[in-house]
Design a protein around this motif. Structure first.
Motif, short mmCIF file in Angstrom:
data_model
loop_
_atom_site.label_atom_id
_atom_site.label_comp_id
_atom_site.label_asym_id
_atom_site.label_seq_id
_atom_site.Cartn_x
_atom_site.Cartn_y
_atom_site.Cartn_z
N LEU A 1 0.91 -1.16 0.12
CA LEU A 1 -0.12 -0.13 -0.17
C LEU A 1 1.01 1.21 0.04
N SER A 2 1.85 1.25 0.61
CA SER A 2 2.98 2.27 0.62
C SER A 2 3.40 2.67 -0.62
N ASN A 3 3.96 1.72 -1.05
CA ASN A 3 4.33 1.53 -2.68
C ASN A 3 3.35 2.33 -3.59
N TYR A 4 2.10 1.74 -3.65
CA TYR A 4 1.00 2.24 -4.28
C TYR A 4 0.86 3.77 -4.09
N CYS A 5 0.88 4.12 -3.08
CA CYS A 5 0.59 5.59 -2.75
C CYS A 5 1.80 6.40 -3.21
N LYS A 6 2.92 5.91 -3.38
CA LYS A 6 4.06 6.59 -3.74
C LYS A 6 4.39 6.51 -5.26
N LYS A 7 3.58 5.67 -6.05
CA LYS A 7 3.79 5.59 -7.47
C LYS A 7 3.34 6.93 -8.12
N THR A 8 4.37 7.61 -8.82
CA THR A 8 4.13 8.69 -9.66
C THR A 8 3.59 8.54 -10.97
N SER A 9 3.39 7.40 -11.28
CA SER A 9 2.94 7.12 -12.71
C SER A 9 1.36 7.12 -12.57
N LEU A 10 0.78 7.08 -11.30
CA LEU A 10 -0.70 7.06 -11.27
C LEU A 10 -1.09 8.50 -10.93
N PRO A 11 -2.12 8.75 -11.75
CA PRO A 11 -2.55 10.21 -11.42
C PRO A 11 -3.49 10.43 -9.90
N VAL A 12 -3.93 9.46 -9.60
CA VAL A 12 -4.86 9.50 -8.52
C VAL A 12 -4.45 8.24 -7.57
N HIS A 13 -4.40 8.37 -6.22
CA HIS A 13 -4.29 7.02 -5.35
C HIS A 13 -5.14 7.04 -4.43
N ILE A 14 -6.23 6.07 -4.66
CA ILE A 14 -7.54 6.17 -3.94
C ILE A 14 -7.21 5.13 -2.66
N LEU A 15 -7.40 5.81 -1.61
CA LEU A 15 -7.31 5.08 -0.36
C LEU A 15 -8.77 5.08 0.47
N TYR A 16 -9.39 3.99 0.68
CA TYR A 16 -10.78 3.98 1.49
C TYR A 16 -10.41 3.73 2.87
N VAL A 17 -10.96 4.70 3.62
CA VAL A 17 -10.84 4.65 4.90
C VAL A 17 -12.39 4.41 5.65
N HIS A 18 -12.28 3.59 6.67
CA HIS A 18 -13.55 3.43 7.63
C HIS A 18 -13.56 3.93 8.81
N LEU A 19 -14.27 4.96 9.24
CA LEU A 19 -14.21 5.51 10.40
C LEU A 19 -15.12 5.09 11.43
N GLN A 20 -14.84 4.55 12.76
CA GLN A 20 -15.55 4.41 13.60
C GLN A 20 -15.29 5.52 14.85
N ILE A 21 -16.55 6.13 15.21
CA ILE A 21 -16.60 7.44 15.93
C ILE A 21 -17.38 7.14 17.17
N SER A 22 -17.04 7.29 18.34
CA SER A 22 -17.56 7.31 19.76
C SER A 22 -17.76 8.36 20.30
N MET A 23 -18.52 8.77 21.08
CA MET A 23 -18.58 10.24 21.86
C MET A 23 -19.61 10.18 23.14
N ALA A 24 -19.19 10.78 24.22
CA ALA A 24 -19.97 10.76 25.24
C ALA A 24 -20.65 12.13 25.19
N VAL A 25 -22.02 12.26 25.86
CA VAL A 25 -22.53 13.41 25.92
C VAL A 25 -23.13 13.31 27.26
N TYR A 26 -23.18 14.75 27.86
CA TYR A 26 -23.75 15.01 29.37
C TYR A 26 -24.78 15.85 29.12
N TYR A 27 -26.21 15.53 29.64
CA TYR A 27 -27.40 16.71 29.73
C TYR A 27 -28.13 15.97 30.69
N LEU A 28 -29.16 16.96 31.34
CA LEU A 28 -30.15 16.72 32.17
C LEU A 28 -29.82 15.88 33.06
#
Length: 219
Positions: A161-188
């Motif tokens: 994956l690192s070599n793929y991102c560094k390839k200058t011959s490719l116009p675009v280097h697509i990397l898909y990222v899955h985000l897992q987000i958690s957060m606490a809230v306080y009210y009432l």
């Protein structure tokens, strides 16, 4: 005849022990006397009593209803907004990417909400490539939205994956990222945990400031 009637009335009545039939009472005994009122006296049946009682009960119910309406807990939602920017740094054996994203906190309550303990994981092909934790996030005003920006450092160490991102011959280097987000809230006076999952794609071969929408996970 009249004398006989008066004599009969006198026999059927007695003198008042306090006033001796004079119609007057001795001075200083006003507080010691008790007035006897018959049950049929209208003074014992004041007008509009039922109206006053019903009005008092109605006002109490209205006050309780308003308190419950304004203080009843409502939903606090966390939603993705957009990818903001990414900055790429190449090293000999890895690719470092700093990604900045925006997400939205919606407060449907009539009181302010405190958001804290924000935790994000960035995953690529079931491999955690970046994490971030923020203790104090934001204070969201009643019945409003708050836009929050956060930056995730992503470290790509996989050789292929690192070599793929560094390839200058490719116009675009697509990397898909899955985000897992958690957060606490306080009210009432209680805490609540919110979670969110979203997907985004970035160009891991060059810097980008072109914003695009994040894609929430399909239900």
């Amino acid at each position: 005849m009249q004398l006989w009637l008066e004599t009969t009335k006198l026999r059927e009545t007695v003198h008042c022990p306090t006033c001796d039939g004079t119609g007057r009472i001795p001075r200083g005994q006003e507080s010691k006397l008790v007035a006897v009122i018959p049950c049929s006296d209208q003074r014992l049946r004041p007008r509009h009593t039922k109206l006053y009682v019903a009005g008092s009960v109605g006002l109490c119910l209205l006050a309780c209803g308003l308190v419950l309406f304004f203080l009843f807990p409502r939903a606090v939602t966390l939603s993705p907004v957009a990818f903001k920017s990414s900055y790429v740094y190449f090293t000999d054996d890895s690719v470092q990417i700093n990604i900045t994203n925006l997400f939205n906190i919606t407060n449907n309550n009539f009181l302010a909400v405190q958001a804290y303990n924000l935790k994000i994981q960035a995953i690529n092909f079931e491999v955690v490539v970046g994490t971030v934790s923020i203790k104090n996030v934001a204070s969201v005003k009643p019945l409003s939205n708050q836009m929050v920006s956060f930056m995730i450092p992503i470290n790509v160490t996989d050789p292929g994956l690192s070599n793929y991102c560094k390839k200058t011959s490719l116009p675009v280097h697509i990397l898909y990222v899955h985000l897992q987000i958690s957060m606490a809230v306080y009210y009432l006076a209680h805490n609540e945990q919110l979670s969110l999952e979203a997907y985004e794609y970035i160009d891991c071969g060059s810097n980008s400031t072109k914003a695009h929408n994040l894609h929430p996970q399909a239900p």
